[in-house]
Design an enzyme around this catalytic site. Structure first.
Site, PDB file in Angstrom:
ATOM      1  N   SER A 139      10.333   8.403   3.978  1.00  8.76           N
ATOM      2  CA  SER A 139       8.960   8.496   3.480  1.00  8.76           C
ATOM      3  C   SER A 139       8.331   9.741   4.083  1.00  8.76           C
ATOM      4  O   SER A 139       8.731  10.186   5.173  1.00  8.76           O
ATOM      5  CB  SER A 139       8.150   7.268   3.904  1.00  8.76           C
ATOM      6  OG  SER A 139       6.768   7.454   3.677  1.00  8.76           O
ATOM      7  N   TYR A 156       4.971   1.251  10.461  1.00  2.26           N
ATOM      8  CA  TYR A 156       5.748   1.710   9.304  1.00  2.26           C
ATOM      9  C   TYR A 156       6.154   3.175   9.503  1.00  2.26           C
ATOM     10  O   TYR A 156       7.318   3.540   9.274  1.00  2.26           O
ATOM     11  CB  TYR A 156       4.920   1.562   8.033  1.00  2.26           C
ATOM     12  CG  TYR A 156       5.562   2.149   6.799  1.00  2.26           C
ATOM     13  CD1 TYR A 156       6.533   1.442   6.095  1.00  2.26           C
ATOM     14  CD2 TYR A 156       5.205   3.413   6.324  1.00  2.26           C
ATOM     15  CE1 TYR A 156       7.127   1.975   4.955  1.00  2.26           C
ATOM     16  CE2 TYR A 156       5.782   3.948   5.188  1.00  2.26           C
ATOM     17  CZ  TYR A 156       6.740   3.226   4.508  1.00  2.26           C
ATOM     18  OH  TYR A 156       7.333   3.761   3.389  1.00  2.26           O
ATOM     19  N   SER A 159       8.917   3.405  11.924  1.00  2.10           N
ATOM     20  CA  SER A 159      10.208   2.988  11.366  1.00  2.10           C
ATOM     21  C   SER A 159      10.805   4.071  10.476  1.00  2.10           C
ATOM     22  O   SER A 159      12.022   4.297  10.494  1.00  2.10           O
ATOM     23  CB  SER A 159      10.043   1.679  10.577  1.00  2.10           C
ATOM     24  OG  SER A 159       9.379   1.882   9.334  1.00  2.10           O
ATOM     25  N   LYS A 160       9.971   4.759   9.701  1.00  2.00           N
ATOM     26  CA  LYS A 160      10.483   5.787   8.807  1.00  2.00           C
ATOM     27  C   LYS A 160      10.900   7.035   9.575  1.00  2.00           C
ATOM     28  O   LYS A 160      11.848   7.736   9.168  1.00  2.00           O
ATOM     29  CB  LYS A 160       9.456   6.116   7.729  1.00  2.00           C
ATOM     30  CG  LYS A 160       9.267   4.993   6.710  1.00  2.00           C
ATOM     31  CD  LYS A 160      10.574   4.638   5.995  1.00  2.00           C
ATOM     32  CE  LYS A 160      10.376   3.622   4.893  1.00  2.00           C
ATOM     33  NZ  LYS A 160      11.620   3.349   4.144  1.00  2.00           N
TER      34      LYS A 160
END
Length: 251
Positions: A139, A156, A159-160
């Site tokens: 992302s 998030y 994590s990306k």
């Protein structure tokens, strides 16, 4: 010249797994690979609506299910030429200080642990073949922190960012076996789940104002890139993270 170009992007005779391919960006990429000639297996938690492809119901958090998916793909196709791992989830609007353990685990288990399981299991098969292409969907949030309250959470984004380094680590380990590993980092996309937000000009105006191209991307706009990265055109490319974000990360 046209025949040479067509050959570079031709996936006829190739087999592909698309994890998270039942809807959204994964569905568009599965369609692109199939349209370029590849045989496709779609692995997803929700496969009931999938038509025209081999399917496997998969929870990527469970290693034994991932291994069973690889076994089925090999039984069907004989080998695995291409993996696209687009499974992922996000929880929006929660500052880091308010993020609890259960939500942390939910995101990390899917976006990182699950992707590791899938990459590892497919890589073992590709090592036997001495060839393959792995494409992980990260992302633009791998390189920025989206703004709250409606932006993706910092967890998030964390994590990306991990997905990008996981991609690079596998690229380093697998290069001796003629296996390339790359990532694609989409920006804001108009998927079926987010379509109503983008259709509301008042709600979406601020986000669009921060995108140099002034609009969200469409899932179909990933199709050319995924075919390139899955084809012989990208044979000298590994460990890369390709932004496709309308210019959002320019600023």
């Amino acid at each position: 010249m046209n025949q040479e170009i067509n050959r570079l992007f031709d996936l006829a005779g190739k087999s592909a797994i698309v994890v998270g391919g039942a809807s959204g960006l994964g569905k568009a990429m599965a369609e692109a690979l199939s349209g370029a000639g590849a045989e496709v297996l779609i692995a997803d938690l929700n496969i009931e609506s999938v038509k025209g492809y081999e399917t496997f119901r998969l929870d990527i958090r469970i290693q034994s299910e991932v291994e069973a998916m690889v076994k089925k793909a090999v039984e069907i196709f004989g080998m695995i030429d291409i993996l696209v791992d687009s499974a992922g989830l996000s929880i929006t609007g929660i500052p880091m200080i308010d993020f609890d353990e259960s939500k942390w685990n939910k995101i990390i288990d899917v976006n990182m642990k699950g992707m590791f399981f899938v990459n590892q299991a497919v890589a073992k098969q590709m090592i036997k073949q001495q060839s393959g292409k792995i494409i992980n969907i990260a992302s633009m949030s791998s390189v920025i922190i989206n703004q709250n309250p409606y932006g993706s959470s910092g967890v998030y984004c964390t994590s990306k960012g991990g997905v990008v380094n996981l991609t690079k680590a596998f690229a380093s380990d697998l290069a001796p076996y003629n296996i390339t590993v790359n990532a694609i980092s989409p920006g804001y996309m108009r998927t079926p789940l987010s379509a109503s937000f983008w259709e509301n000009k008042e709600d979406s105006a601020e986000k669009c104002s921060k995108i140099p191209l002034g609009r969200p991307g469409e899932p179909d706009e990933l199709k050319g890139l995924i075919v390139y990265m899955a084809s012989d055109s990208s044979n000298y490319m590994t460990g890369s993270n390709v932004m496709i974000d309308g210019g959002y990360t320019i600023w």
